[in-house]
Design a protein around this motif. Structure first.
Motif, short mmCIF file in Angstrom:
data_model
loop_
_atom_site.label_atom_id
_atom_site.label_comp_id
_atom_site.label_asym_id
_atom_site.label_seq_id
_atom_site.Cartn_x
_atom_site.Cartn_y
_atom_site.Cartn_z
N MET A 81 40.10 25.73 27.91
CA MET A 81 40.83 26.77 28.65
C MET A 81 42.33 26.53 28.50
N PHE A 82 43.09 27.62 28.50
CA PHE A 82 44.54 27.51 28.33
C PHE A 82 45.18 26.80 29.53
N LYS A 83 46.32 26.16 29.27
CA LYS A 83 47.11 25.56 30.35
C LYS A 83 48.21 26.52 30.81
N LYS A 84 48.73 27.33 29.87
CA LYS A 84 49.80 28.26 30.23
C LYS A 84 49.70 29.49 29.35
N ILE A 85 49.84 30.69 29.96
CA ILE A 85 49.85 31.95 29.21
C ILE A 85 51.08 32.75 29.59
N LEU A 86 51.52 33.60 28.68
CA LEU A 86 52.58 34.56 28.96
C LEU A 86 51.97 35.94 29.13
N ILE A 87 52.41 36.68 30.13
CA ILE A 87 51.90 38.03 30.41
C ILE A 87 52.94 39.02 29.93
N ALA A 88 52.65 39.71 28.84
CA ALA A 88 53.62 40.60 28.19
C ALA A 88 53.55 42.00 28.78
N ASN A 89 53.62 42.09 30.10
CA ASN A 89 53.51 43.38 30.76
C ASN A 89 54.15 43.29 32.13
N ARG A 90 54.01 44.34 32.90
CA ARG A 90 54.65 44.43 34.20
C ARG A 90 53.68 45.09 35.19
N GLY A 91 54.14 45.31 36.42
CA GLY A 91 53.37 46.10 37.37
C GLY A 91 52.08 45.43 37.80
N GLU A 92 51.13 46.29 38.22
CA GLU A 92 49.90 45.77 38.82
C GLU A 92 49.05 44.97 37.85
N ILE A 93 49.06 45.31 36.55
CA ILE A 93 48.22 44.55 35.63
C ILE A 93 48.77 43.14 35.45
N ALA A 94 50.08 42.98 35.44
CA ALA A 94 50.66 41.64 35.34
C ALA A 94 50.30 40.81 36.57
N CYS A 95 50.37 41.43 37.75
CA CYS A 95 50.00 40.73 38.99
C CYS A 95 48.51 40.39 38.99
N ARG A 96 47.70 41.29 38.48
CA ARG A 96 46.25 41.08 38.41
C ARG A 96 45.91 39.89 37.53
N VAL A 97 46.51 39.84 36.33
CA VAL A 97 46.25 38.73 35.41
C VAL A 97 46.74 37.42 36.01
N ALA A 98 47.91 37.46 36.64
CA ALA A 98 48.46 36.24 37.24
C ALA A 98 47.54 35.69 38.33
N ALA A 99 46.94 36.57 39.13
CA ALA A 99 46.06 36.13 40.20
C ALA A 99 44.82 35.43 39.65
N THR A 100 44.20 36.01 38.61
CA THR A 100 43.02 35.37 38.02
C THR A 100 43.39 34.05 37.34
#
Length: 664
Positions: free
Chosen positions: A1-20
């Motif tokens: 499993m990854f240790k760190k990821i970058l989320i190349a987006n904004r808004g609710e989908i970025a928050c959603r990915v960050a929460a998981t």
């Protein structure tokens, strides 16, 4: 499993990915533009990197800046969310070349399915049924018009490289084709960097049914059943639900297996959606046609999560790290029914014109972040945030789950009633009317539902004047009680040593001036609310946080009231209203609205003017085209007149309220 990821987006989908990711112990990196420096997605991630100006073309679409941010922060993988670069094969390939994992399908699959015309040719070879149309590479306008005439009107023009309703128009006659084509090509170029379009027969009563598929790197692929996304405006989804009403097990299996076959044909990995157009057959069944494949996670994925119990973002992260899918097809089951409503900053009564402004109040019902529950809210905003013209107009998503569709419908209406947004126009009240409409309640679904039910959906009767007034008065009483002292001479509630008291409120309710009188009996006794000749016994008690329990005649009403200056927003169980408290002295001498001006209804860019100075125009005639929130909007004349002057040039940015031209 990854240790760190970058989320190349904004808004609710970025928050959603960050929460998981946080739940899985993965650190996250946000990216942000000038406009997003204080956005919610920046706050919820562990790190954040600035990538450019407010415009997506200067930030979220700059792949080299996103790759540099990932390398600089030590991220191992990039989650693209949806929109922006999520379906860009060059970006996926660049990630691989930079030694980063693209959390999505391989570039080859994106390329094969990303262009609608190419994907349709691929599906034709695979034997998947297609809507009759032209999917060729030759984009000569004369050829495209000939193809449209050969297909037969009405036809649908669609951007080959995109989705989300952008670069899409229905054309019902040959005389409309050239203008619609030019508009589609401009919008497609601006949104996707590719002006190519395809032409298809327009199915007159289509249902939009899509299949969620998921593949891993070990050759496994499953379908997680279907979603019905038929309720749309401007070719963009409004309500989505799973499972699709009326779906038989046989048809579900047939569509699901076709979707899996399509995914396997391109070596698909990760989350994807195969979209179908379905039309009724004479025997009461459904005939379906392949429409397109979205090679990414969809906005409406939460309804699939709600009926299956699986976190699809977690699946994305695990599959991208090399793990196999956690289940086989035979292990998947449907549990209950789920519906998602998209809360957007827009004015439905003005052709869904996007709105901008500050979220002075943003209150939603209590929710969980993922687990199957009665209500879930996915949002990328907080109270006090600004909704800006650079990005999509969606504010949040409300997802409800029920044991059956009827229970889900009731829960959705209750959740929308608890959604209070002040500071800009939203579609919340409109969504409640759609949910209550005969067609949606009875699952009589197709993409023309909103048009078919327009008499009950638009320009609906306002909240009763006495209810709106009761909210204003209740708020005023609470505010005055908070300021009064202990002695009777400091009281602000109308107390008198002798006799009763009367207080006037001059209110503007739904465009009408109303004089409201609150009468209190001797020594703080019973109260009466009066509007003209009508009278209601009245009582109010504050419950805190803007909430009031109001007795109005025989009715007991829970009201929520929020005041900002002279504007008071009142939310009742049956609807909401914004009331202006008129200070007569403060506005003395003000005249009627200045005539002869035509202003921009939102911040945006002038695409073109359709008239010239000195030209006579008719009411409703299109005068200019503007681009805002990634969509093209026609500005029409409010009356007959003559154009005196054009005050901007094509390409100019115009602020909200900026005067575009003068009419005489």
């Amino acid at each position: 499993m990854f240790k760190k990821i970058l989320i190349a987006n904004r808004g609710e989908i970025a928050c959603r990915v960050a929460a998981t990711a946080k739940r899985l112990g993965i650190r996250t990196v946000a990216v942000y533009s000038d406009a997003d420096a204080r956005a919610k997605h920046v706050a919820v991630c562990d790190e954040a990197v600035h990538i450019g100006l407010s415009s997506p073309k200067e930030s979220y679409l700059r792949s080299e800046r996103i790759l540099a941010a990932a390398k600089a922060t030590g991220a191992e993988a990039i989650h693209p969310g949806y929109g922006f670069l999520s379906e860009n094969e060059d970006f996926a390939q660049s990630c691989a070349e930079a030694g980063l994992v693209f959390i999505g399908p391989p570039a080859s699959a994106i390329q094969a399915m990303g262009l609608k015309a190419e994907s349709k040719r691929l599906m034709a070879k695979a034997g998947v049924p297609l809507v009759p149309g032209y999917h060729g590479a030759d984009q000569d306008p004369a050829l495209l018009q000939r193809e449209a005439e050969a297909i037969g009107y009405p036809v649908l023009i669609k951007a080959s490289a995109g989705g989300g309703g952008k670069g899409m128009r229905i054309v019902t006659a040959a005389s409309e084709f050239a203008q619609a084509l030019a508009s589609c090509q401009r919008e497609a170029q601006n949104s996707f960097g590719d002006s190519a379009v395809l032409i298809e027969r327009y199915v007159t009563r289509p249902r939009h049914i899509e299949i969620q598929v998921f593949g891993d790197t070990h050759g496994h692929c499953v379908y997680l059943f279907e979603r019905d996304c038929s309720v749309q405006r401007r070719h963009q989804k409004v309500l989505e639900e799973a499972p699709a009403p009326g779906m038989t097990e046989a048809l579900r299996r047939q569509m699901g297996e076709a979707a899996v076959a399509a995914a396997k044909a391109v070596g698909y990995v990760g989350a994807g959606t195969v979209e179908f157009i379905a039309e009724p057959t004479e025997d009461g069944g459904l005939r379906f046609y392949f429409m397109e494949m979205n090679t990414r996670l969809q906005v409406e994925h939460p309804v699939t999560e709600a009926i299956t119990g699986f976190d699809l973002v977690e699946w994305q992260l695990r599959v991208a790290s090399g793990e196999p899918l956690p289940v086989k097809q035979e292990d998947l089951r449907i549990h209950g029914h789920a519906i998602e409503a998209r809360i957007c900053a827009e004015n439905p009564d003005k052709q869904f014109m996007p709105a901008t402004g500050t979220l002075q109040v943003y209150r939603t019902p209590p929710s969980s972040s993922f687990e199957r529950s009665d209500v879930r809210v996915d949002a990328g905003v907080r109270e006090g945030d600004a909704v800006l013209p650079y990005y999509d107009s969606m504010i949040a998503k409300i997802i409800v789950w029920g044991a059956n569709r009827e229970q889900a419908l009731a829960r959705l209406d209750a959740a929308l009633a608890q959604t209070h947004i002040v500071g800009l126009h939203t579609n919340v009240a409109f969504l409640r009317r759609v949910v209550a409409s005969r067609s949606f309640a009875q699952a009589d679904l197709d993409t023309a539902l909103i048009e078919r039910e327009k008499a009950s959906l638009f320009n609906a009767p306002p909240l009763a004047a006495e209810v709106a007034a009761a909210g204003v008065v209740a708020h005023a009483i609470e505010a005055e009680q908070a300021l009064q002292g202990d002695d009777p001479w400091s009281r602000r509630d109308g107390w008198r040593l002798f006799g009763g008291a009367r207080r006037r409120f001059e209110l503007e309710i739904q465009g009408q001036h109303r004089t409201v009188v609150l009468e209190r009996a001797h020594r703080g006794g019973a109260m009466t609310l009066m509007i003209g000749e009508q009278r209601w016994p009245f009582a109010a008690a504050s419950a805190g946080g803007g909430r009031h329990e109001v007795q109005l005649g025989e009715r007991r009403l829970p009201l929520s009231v929020y005041a900002f200056g002279e504007k008071v927003s009142v939310f009742a169980p049956e609807g909401a209203a914004t009331v202006s408290e008129v200070d007569v002295l403060a506005h003395a001498g003000e005249g009627a609205a200045e005539g002869g001006r035509l202003t921009a209804p939102m911040p945006g860019k002038v695409i073109s003017f359709l008239v010239q100075p000195g030209q006579s125009v008719k009411q409703g005639q299109a005068l200019a085209l503007m681009e805002a929130m990634k969509m093209e909007h026609a500005i029409v004349s409010p009356r007959d007149g003559k154009v005196e002057a054009l005050l901007y040039a094509p390409g100019d940015q115009v602020p909200e309220g900026g005067e575009l031209l003068k009419l005489v």
